[in-house]
Design a protein around this motif. Structure first.
Motif, PDB file in Angstrom:
ATOM      1  N   SER A  86       0.699  -1.161  -0.054  1.00  0.00           N
ATOM      2  CA  SER A  86      -0.102   0.056  -0.108  1.00  0.00           C
ATOM      3  C   SER A  86       0.909   1.143  -0.080  1.00  0.00           C
ATOM      4  N   HIS A  87       1.931   1.305   0.725  1.00  0.00           N
ATOM      5  CA  HIS A  87       2.919   2.559   0.719  1.00  0.00           C
ATOM      6  C   HIS A  87       3.706   2.798  -0.707  1.00  0.00           C
ATOM      7  N   ILE A  88       3.932   1.469  -1.118  1.00  0.00           N
ATOM      8  CA  ILE A  88       4.487   1.356  -2.436  1.00  0.00           C
ATOM      9  C   ILE A  88       3.907   2.192  -3.524  1.00  0.00           C
ATOM     10  N   TYR A  89       2.492   2.072  -3.342  1.00  0.00           N
ATOM     11  CA  TYR A  89       1.406   2.363  -4.589  1.00  0.00           C
ATOM     12  C   TYR A  89       1.172   3.737  -4.108  1.00  0.00           C
ATOM     13  N   GLN A  90       0.948   4.133  -2.773  1.00  0.00           N
ATOM     14  CA  GLN A  90       0.738   5.472  -2.612  1.00  0.00           C
ATOM     15  C   GLN A  90       1.875   6.388  -2.783  1.00  0.00           C
ATOM     16  N   LEU A  91       3.238   5.979  -2.870  1.00  0.00           N
ATOM     17  CA  LEU A  91       4.467   6.679  -3.169  1.00  0.00           C
ATOM     18  C   LEU A  91       4.418   6.741  -4.761  1.00  0.00           C
ATOM     19  N   ALA A  92       3.720   5.588  -5.450  1.00  0.00           N
ATOM     20  CA  ALA A  92       3.966   5.559  -6.916  1.00  0.00           C
ATOM     21  C   ALA A  92       2.876   6.790  -7.359  1.00  0.00           C
ATOM     22  N   SER A  93       1.864   7.004  -6.697  1.00  0.00           N
ATOM     23  CA  SER A  93       0.812   8.014  -7.199  1.00  0.00           C
ATOM     24  C   SER A  93       1.380   9.173  -6.942  1.00  0.00           C
ATOM     25  N   TYR A  94       2.360   9.419  -5.954  1.00  0.00           N
ATOM     26  CA  TYR A  94       3.048  10.802  -5.515  1.00  0.00           C
ATOM     27  C   TYR A  94       4.128  11.174  -6.713  1.00  0.00           C
ATOM     28  N   CYS A  95       4.717   9.991  -7.193  1.00  0.00           N
ATOM     29  CA  CYS A  95       5.796  10.204  -8.196  1.00  0.00           C
ATOM     30  C   CYS A  95       5.015  10.595  -9.650  1.00  0.00           C
ATOM     31  N   LEU A  96       3.805  10.031  -9.790  1.00  0.00           N
ATOM     32  CA  LEU A  96       3.070  10.380 -10.985  1.00  0.00           C
ATOM     33  C   LEU A  96       2.681  11.904 -10.905  1.00  0.00           C
ATOM     34  N   LEU A  97       1.935  12.041  -9.712  1.00  0.00           N
ATOM     35  CA  LEU A  97       1.544  13.649  -9.565  1.00  0.00           C
ATOM     36  C   LEU A  97       2.796  14.728  -9.783  1.00  0.00           C
ATOM     37  N   VAL A  98       3.970  14.225  -9.156  1.00  0.00           N
ATOM     38  CA  VAL A  98       5.190  15.178  -9.207  1.00  0.00           C
ATOM     39  C   VAL A  98       5.301  15.301 -10.693  1.00  0.00           C
ATOM     40  N   GLU A  99       5.525  14.194 -11.601  1.00  0.00           N
ATOM     41  CA  GLU A  99       5.844  14.380 -13.165  1.00  0.00           C
ATOM     42  C   GLU A  99       4.806  15.048 -13.607  1.00  0.00           C
ATOM     43  N   LYS A 100       3.584  14.964 -13.436  1.00  0.00           N
ATOM     44  CA  LYS A 100       2.478  15.496 -13.976  1.00  0.00           C
ATOM     45  C   LYS A 100       2.382  17.049 -13.762  1.00  0.00           C
ATOM     46  N   THR A 101       2.887  17.664 -12.483  1.00  0.00           N
ATOM     47  CA  THR A 101       2.767  18.672 -11.904  1.00  0.00           C
ATOM     48  C   THR A 101       4.092  19.569 -12.431  1.00  0.00           C
ATOM     49  N   TYR A 102       5.247  18.989 -12.450  1.00  0.00           N
ATOM     50  CA  TYR A 102       6.383  19.781 -12.495  1.00  0.00           C
ATOM     51  C   TYR A 102       7.137  19.071 -13.821  1.00  0.00           C
ATOM     52  N   ASN A 103       6.443  18.412 -14.394  1.00  0.00           N
ATOM     53  CA  ASN A 103       7.036  17.952 -15.916  1.00  0.00           C
ATOM     54  C   ASN A 103       8.248  17.337 -15.638  1.00  0.00           C
ATOM     55  N   LYS A 104       8.726  16.638 -14.592  1.00  0.00           N
ATOM     56  CA  LYS A 104       9.950  15.765 -14.487  1.00  0.00           C
ATOM     57  C   LYS A 104       9.553  14.632 -13.673  1.00  0.00           C
ATOM     58  N   ARG A 105      10.191  13.603 -14.434  1.00  0.00           N
ATOM     59  CA  ARG A 105       9.886  12.359 -13.634  1.00  0.00           C
ATOM     60  C   ARG A 105      10.932  11.968 -12.741  1.00  0.00           C
ATOM     61  N   PRO A 106      10.290  11.583 -11.557  1.00  0.00           N
ATOM     62  CA  PRO A 106      11.349  11.259 -10.385  1.00  0.00           C
ATOM     63  C   PRO A 106      11.771   9.765 -10.833  1.00  0.00           C
ATOM     64  N   PRO A 107      12.994   9.551 -10.547  1.00  0.00           N
ATOM     65  CA  PRO A 107      13.726   8.480 -10.661  1.00  0.00           C
ATOM     66  C   PRO A 107      13.234   7.397  -9.753  1.00  0.00           C
ATOM     67  N   TYR A 108      12.981   7.873  -8.321  1.00  0.00           N
ATOM     68  CA  TYR A 108      12.507   7.112  -7.172  1.00  0.00           C
ATOM     69  C   TYR A 108      11.690   8.012  -6.248  1.00  0.00           C
TER      70      TYR A 108
END
Ligand code: SF4
Length: 170
Positions: A86-108
């Motif tokens: 559950s924590h991995i997916y929660q973090l993944a959703s934040y990575c997705l939101l960061v990518e969409k918001t800042y146009n930068k894909r977090p590597p992790y």
């Protein structure tokens, strides 16, 4: 709209919590232990939001490092041997939101437990599994009833839906 998005995210985490089956099938990363210096962590004041995905969420911190933006999720309680699904997916959703918001894909992203931090690689497989879950969640949203998908009474004991849930265990 924001309320809808918040509701969707809330239900997403319920599904994420129950999603060990999908994670194993997808071979998702389990996380690697890293050392982190918390001094460079910037607390996030407002949630991130993406209208197209109807997704919102608020990582506890964002770290800017070498031009990259890394989300951090802080969890209380004893650190497990590996991050919970559950924590991995929660973090993944934040990575997705960061990518969409800042146009930068977090590597992790980082999950910070008491005394132990894990870096979870934001791989294409993890992203794809997350998008599958979001789609499944939206499909289920149209159903009148969605069955419980776990057999763990300990989860039910701590669940916020316990009072109204007709499928609680124990
Ligand atoms: S009470 Fe148990 S079955 Fe019902 S939603 Fe919560 S965890 Fe799931």
């Amino acid at each position: 709209m924001l309320y809808l998005a918040l509701a969707l995210l809330f239900f997403a985490f319920v599904f994420f919590w129950q999603s060990g089956r999908q994670r194993k099938a997808a071979g998702l990363p389990g996380g690697r232990i890293i050392y982190t210096d918390t001094r460079g962590w910037n607390k996030l004041e407002k949630p991130l939001f993406h209208a197209g995905l109807e997704l919102t969420g608020k990582p506890d911190y964002l770290i800017e490092k070498n031009g990259q933006i890394i989300p951090v999720e802080v969890k209380s309680g004893k650190a497990p041997d590996a991050p919970y699904d559950s924590h991995i997916y929660q973090l993944a959703s934040y990575c997705l939101l960061v990518e969409k918001t800042y146009n930068k894909r977090p590597p992790y992203g980082i999950i910070h437990y008491e005394g132990r931090d894990f870096a979870v690689d934001y791989t294409r497989e993890l992203e794809s599994s997350l998008l599958d879950l979001l789609a499944e969640m939206k499909r289920d949203e149209r159903k009148k009833e969605v069955d419980r998908s776990h057999e763990q009474a300990s989860r039910c004991k701590r669940c916020g839906f316990r009072e109204s849930c007709e499928q609680k265990l124990g």
